[in-house]
Design a protein around this motif. Structure first.
Motif, PDB file in Angstrom:
ATOM      1  N   PHE A 120      93.414  15.574-128.580  1.00  0.00           N
ATOM      2  CA  PHE A 120      92.904  16.404-129.672  1.00  0.00           C
ATOM      3  C   PHE A 120      91.583  16.996-129.233  1.00  0.00           C
ATOM      4  O   PHE A 120      90.725  16.295-128.693  1.00  0.00           O
ATOM      5  CB  PHE A 120      92.709  15.560-130.936  1.00  0.00           C
ATOM      6  N   VAL A 121      91.400  18.300-129.474  1.00  0.00           N
ATOM      7  CA  VAL A 121      90.165  18.984-129.090  1.00  0.00           C
ATOM      8  C   VAL A 121      89.722  19.886-130.231  1.00  0.00           C
ATOM      9  O   VAL A 121      90.524  20.652-130.776  1.00  0.00           O
ATOM     10  CB  VAL A 121      90.345  19.840-127.814  1.00  0.00           C
ATOM     11  N   CYS A 122      88.440  19.807-130.587  1.00  0.00           N
ATOM     12  CA  CYS A 122      87.892  20.759-131.552  1.00  0.00           C
ATOM     13  C   CYS A 122      86.601  21.334-130.999  1.00  0.00           C
ATOM     14  O   CYS A 122      85.887  20.678-130.218  1.00  0.00           O
ATOM     15  CB  CYS A 122      87.667  20.114-132.920  1.00  0.00           C
ATOM     16  N   VAL A 179      90.025  12.046-127.500  1.00  0.00           N
ATOM     17  CA  VAL A 179      89.571  13.049-128.460  1.00  0.00           C
ATOM     18  C   VAL A 179      88.325  13.707-127.884  1.00  0.00           C
ATOM     19  O   VAL A 179      87.439  13.026-127.357  1.00  0.00           O
ATOM     20  CB  VAL A 179      89.242  12.404-129.821  1.00  0.00           C
ATOM     21  N   VAL A 180      88.257  15.037-127.969  1.00  0.00           N
ATOM     22  CA  VAL A 180      87.084  15.789-127.527  1.00  0.00           C
ATOM     23  C   VAL A 180      86.579  16.605-128.713  1.00  0.00           C
ATOM     24  O   VAL A 180      87.341  17.374-129.311  1.00  0.00           O
ATOM     25  CB  VAL A 180      87.406  16.740-126.358  1.00  0.00           C
ATOM     26  N   ALA A 181      85.320  16.436-129.071  1.00  0.00           N
ATOM     27  CA  ALA A 181      84.715  17.198-130.164  1.00  0.00           C
ATOM     28  C   ALA A 181      83.437  17.834-129.648  1.00  0.00           C
ATOM     29  O   ALA A 181      82.586  17.148-129.073  1.00  0.00           O
ATOM     30  CB  ALA A 181      84.420  16.287-131.356  1.00  0.00           C
ATOM     31  N   ALA A 220      87.199  13.397-120.011  1.00  0.00           N
ATOM     32  CA  ALA A 220      88.288  13.547-120.972  1.00  0.00           C
ATOM     33  C   ALA A 220      89.605  13.867-120.267  1.00  0.00           C
ATOM     34  O   ALA A 220      90.664  13.337-120.624  1.00  0.00           O
ATOM     35  CB  ALA A 220      87.945  14.637-121.982  1.00  0.00           C
ATOM     36  N   LEU A 221      89.554  14.726-119.267  1.00  0.00           N
ATOM     37  CA  LEU A 221      90.769  15.050-118.508  1.00  0.00           C
ATOM     38  C   LEU A 221      91.307  13.812-117.802  1.00  0.00           C
ATOM     39  O   LEU A 221      92.521  13.629-117.698  1.00  0.00           O
ATOM     40  CB  LEU A 221      90.483  16.160-117.502  1.00  0.00           C
ATOM     41  N   TYR A 225      88.532  24.829-121.777  1.00  0.00           N
ATOM     42  CA  TYR A 225      89.043  24.231-123.012  1.00  0.00           C
ATOM     43  C   TYR A 225      90.544  24.442-123.178  1.00  0.00           C
ATOM     44  O   TYR A 225      91.207  23.650-123.837  1.00  0.00           O
ATOM     45  CB  TYR A 225      88.244  24.737-124.217  1.00  0.00           C
ATOM     46  N   ARG A 226      91.066  25.474-122.572  1.00  0.00           N
ATOM     47  CA  ARG A 226      92.527  25.613-122.567  1.00  0.00           C
ATOM     48  C   ARG A 226      93.147  24.458-121.791  1.00  0.00           C
ATOM     49  O   ARG A 226      94.180  23.903-122.183  1.00  0.00           O
ATOM     50  CB  ARG A 226      92.930  26.963-121.961  1.00  0.00           C
ATOM     51  N   ASP A 227      92.507  24.068-120.704  1.00  0.00           N
ATOM     52  CA  ASP A 227      92.984  22.931-119.919  1.00  0.00           C
ATOM     53  C   ASP A 227      92.856  21.628-120.713  1.00  0.00           C
ATOM     54  O   ASP A 227      93.744  20.774-120.690  1.00  0.00           O
ATOM     55  CB  ASP A 227      92.191  22.844-118.614  1.00  0.00           C
ATOM     56  N   LEU A 228      91.748  21.470-121.461  1.00  0.00           N
ATOM     57  CA  LEU A 228      91.575  20.283-122.283  1.00  0.00           C
ATOM     58  C   LEU A 228      92.641  20.191-123.370  1.00  0.00           C
ATOM     59  O   LEU A 228      93.186  19.118-123.635  1.00  0.00           O
ATOM     60  CB  LEU A 228      90.179  20.293-122.923  1.00  0.00           C
TER      61      LEU A 228
END
Length: 582
Positions: free
Chosen positions: A330-332, A302-304, A294-295, A321-324
């Motif tokens: 979009f990250v959830c 999008v990362v879920a 993802a990075l 996840y702060r980096d993502l």
């Protein structure tokens, strides 16, 4: 005697919102296949749509105005004789997408004259704000025969990330793609758009075509439809004498992604999918690999993910996840006990008791050219935490990954509304009792407000206490530097000013300073306005502590130093040439 200026309440009460219509044509034939309905207010200060919607937003009447615009679009289309085989494009404001009564949308569809096709346009701002509501609304209006278009694709990378989930019938390219010289950013956008069009049959529409050169560029980019002053400016009705034709849109399957809200990502695996068994330790490493993918994909992804319980969202996970959040679109992250905003910019949900997501370990990564998901279910065999076993599948089937991601996004809580513009904060005061800082109140003194407004340097305030650290104040100079009105700036994270050619080292310096609560001075490449004109920004950031001593806000001062940077670079090139022997 002076004429009083109508308020937004007057406009809505008197029904003076109207629509004008701009033609959309086939690029190869020049035939008109559709019209876009564009909102206008009464003559005067509220006639332009930006002023009209800004006034409604400030008065809390945005939903009312949005409904009035849709009604005006349909009434105007009927009055102007827009009938089959014509198609009408209608916009919807993202902030009220789920609050606008769906019955109104369906009534417009059922009341449309026989055969008049309607396409609902959604902007990028709707994508991350209310993803669950967006997916449900899109699929319900599609079920009654409407088409779906994503507007301004390319203005930000988020639209590319969400395209596989929305499956738009029409992709509307941001006007800068046909009006700017080709570069890496445009190539990235067009690779993603053309891949989507090839997979789904979606129609590509280029906006902002004003002359023959733009038309040539639009065709080269893969557009088959066009819109712009070359074909006609917005007017009261159809273009006199224009040849018309029907617009063919791809056939969308009747089944919906939001049905997956009733099941979990693991439940999206196809019947007969091969399952493996593994301890948690292996799943951790597989998850980290998907996060690295993802990075690599960056803002167009999008990362879920799910984490079973909040205790599994460890400090090291928070750091990843702060980096993502910072580097992807979009990250959830969902799990039992996890809040709806586990950390700034990370989206979550309040999971119902008995939701199967609570018993799963899922990571889905979706981009224009990449799809992968780890979908796992806890076997409940107990034992030490790292030895707990799961049955799982690692899949690269795009359809399965899309469904798994949609199953999680359909649970995500809406993002709070963008904050109303605040007054400019003042630096913290040191108390006589000790070093603890006490934040001063927002500056209400009009002298201070006018002083900041008169500064030639851009001034903005970012609130670290709000999700995604949005802008809550900008002065007029910042608006000029950004090339956008404050209505389009407030509530957004400053990263939108950056681009693929922004030095990642300079951007990282800003992130690290904010994370550490320190001052920062850096020069980095930013981009201005919808046309994304590059300019060099000498940025100075100053932290503002809150009542508890923790940094609550940042004041940013921006100075355009493009002339200086270009002069320095030119001088450096001259020196390099002078060193080269003849």
């Amino acid at each position: 005697m002076a004429t009083s200026v109508p308020s937004i309440d007057d406009v809505l009460r008197t029904g003076t919102v109207r629509s004008v219509f701009q033609p959309i044509v086939e690029l190869d034939t020049g035939r008109v296949v559709a019209y876009e309905a564009l909102a206008r207010g009464p003559e005067g200060p509220l006639e332009r749509p930006d002023a009209l919607f800004a006034a409604a937003r400030a008065a809390g009447r945005l939903a009312d105005l949005d409904a009035a615009c849709r009604g005006a679009a349909l009434r105007g289309a009927v009055q102007q004789g827009l009938r089959a085989p014509m198609t009408l494009f209608v916009n919807v404001e993202p902030e009220v997408l789920d609050r606008a009564p769906l019955a109104d949308l369906l009534a417009i569809a059922s009341a449309a004259p026989g055969g008049l096709r309607v396409v609902l346009e959604i902007t990028e701002r709707a994508l991350a704000t209310r993803p669950a509501e967006l997916l449900r609304t899109v699929e319900r209006v599609r079920a009654v025969g409407w088409g779906v278009a994503v507007d301004d694709v390319g203005a930000e990378a988020l639209s590319l990330a969400f395209m596989p989930l929305l499956r738009p019938d029409v992709v509307k390219l941001d006007l800068r793609l046909v009006q700017e010289r080709p570069g890496p950013a445009i190539a990235e956008i067009m690779n993603a758009v053309n891949a989507h069009a090839e997979r789904t049959g979606a129609v590509v529409l280029a906006e902002g075509i004003e002359h023959a050169g733009h038309l040539q560029t639009a065709r080269a980019l893969g557009a088959t439809l066009g819109q712009g002053w070359l074909f006609g400016r917005p007017g009261p009705g159809p273009v006199a004498g224009a040849e018309t034709a029907a617009l063919t849109l791809p056939s969308q399957r009747p089944d919906t992604l939001t049905d997956d809200a009733d099941r979990s990502p693991f439940g999206c695996l196809p019947t007969g999918a091969a399952l493996r068994s593994a301890p948690k330790a292996l799943l951790i490493e597989l998850s980290k690999q998907l996060e690295r993918e993802a990075l690599r994909l960056g803002p167009a992804s999008v990362v879920a993910a799910t984490f079973q319980e909040a205790r599994h969202f460890t400090p090291s996970t928070v750091a990843r996840y702060r980096d993502l959040v910072e580097r992807t679109g979009f990250v959830c992250a969902l799990g039992e006990g996890l809040p709806v905003e586990p950390l700034p910019g990370l989206r979550g949900a309040a999971l119902a008791v008995g939701d199967p997501v609570r018993g799963e370990w899922d990571v889905a990564v979706l981009g224009p050219h990449f799809a992968a998901a780890l979908l796992a279910r806890d076997l409940g065999d107990g034992g030490p935490d790292h030895e707990r076993r799961f049955e799982y599948a690692l899949t690269y089937d795009r359809e399965t990954v899309v469904r798994a991601a949609a199953a999680l996004l359909a649970r995500v809580a809406p993002r709070p509304p963008a904050p109303v513009e605040a007054g400019l904060p003042v630096p913290a005061r040191r108390s006589a009792a000790g070093p603890a800082a006490q934040a001063g109140p927002p500056v209400a003194d009009p002298v201070w407000q006018h002083a900041v407004a008169a500064l030639p340097s851009g001034v903005c305030v970012v609130d670290l206490r709000l999700p995604d650290q949005p802008l809550v104040y900008v002065n007029p100079a910042f608006e000029r530097l950004a090339g956008l009105p404050r209505a389009e700036l407030l509530g957004r994270n400053c990263r939108f000013l950056q681009g693929p050619d922004t030095d990642p080292v300079a951007a990282a310096a800003v992130r690290h300073a904010v994370a550490a609560g320190e001052e920062c001075r850096v020069t980095l490449l930013n981009h201005r306005g919808p046309e994304r004109t590059p300019w060099w920004n000498e940025l100075h950031l100053t932290p503002v502590p809150g009542p508890d001593g923790a940094v609550a806000q940042y004041i940013g001062v921006q100075v355009d130093v493009t002339a200086r940077v270009e002069a320095e670079r030119a001088l450096a090139r001259e020196r390099d040439r002078a060193r080269v022997p003849a």
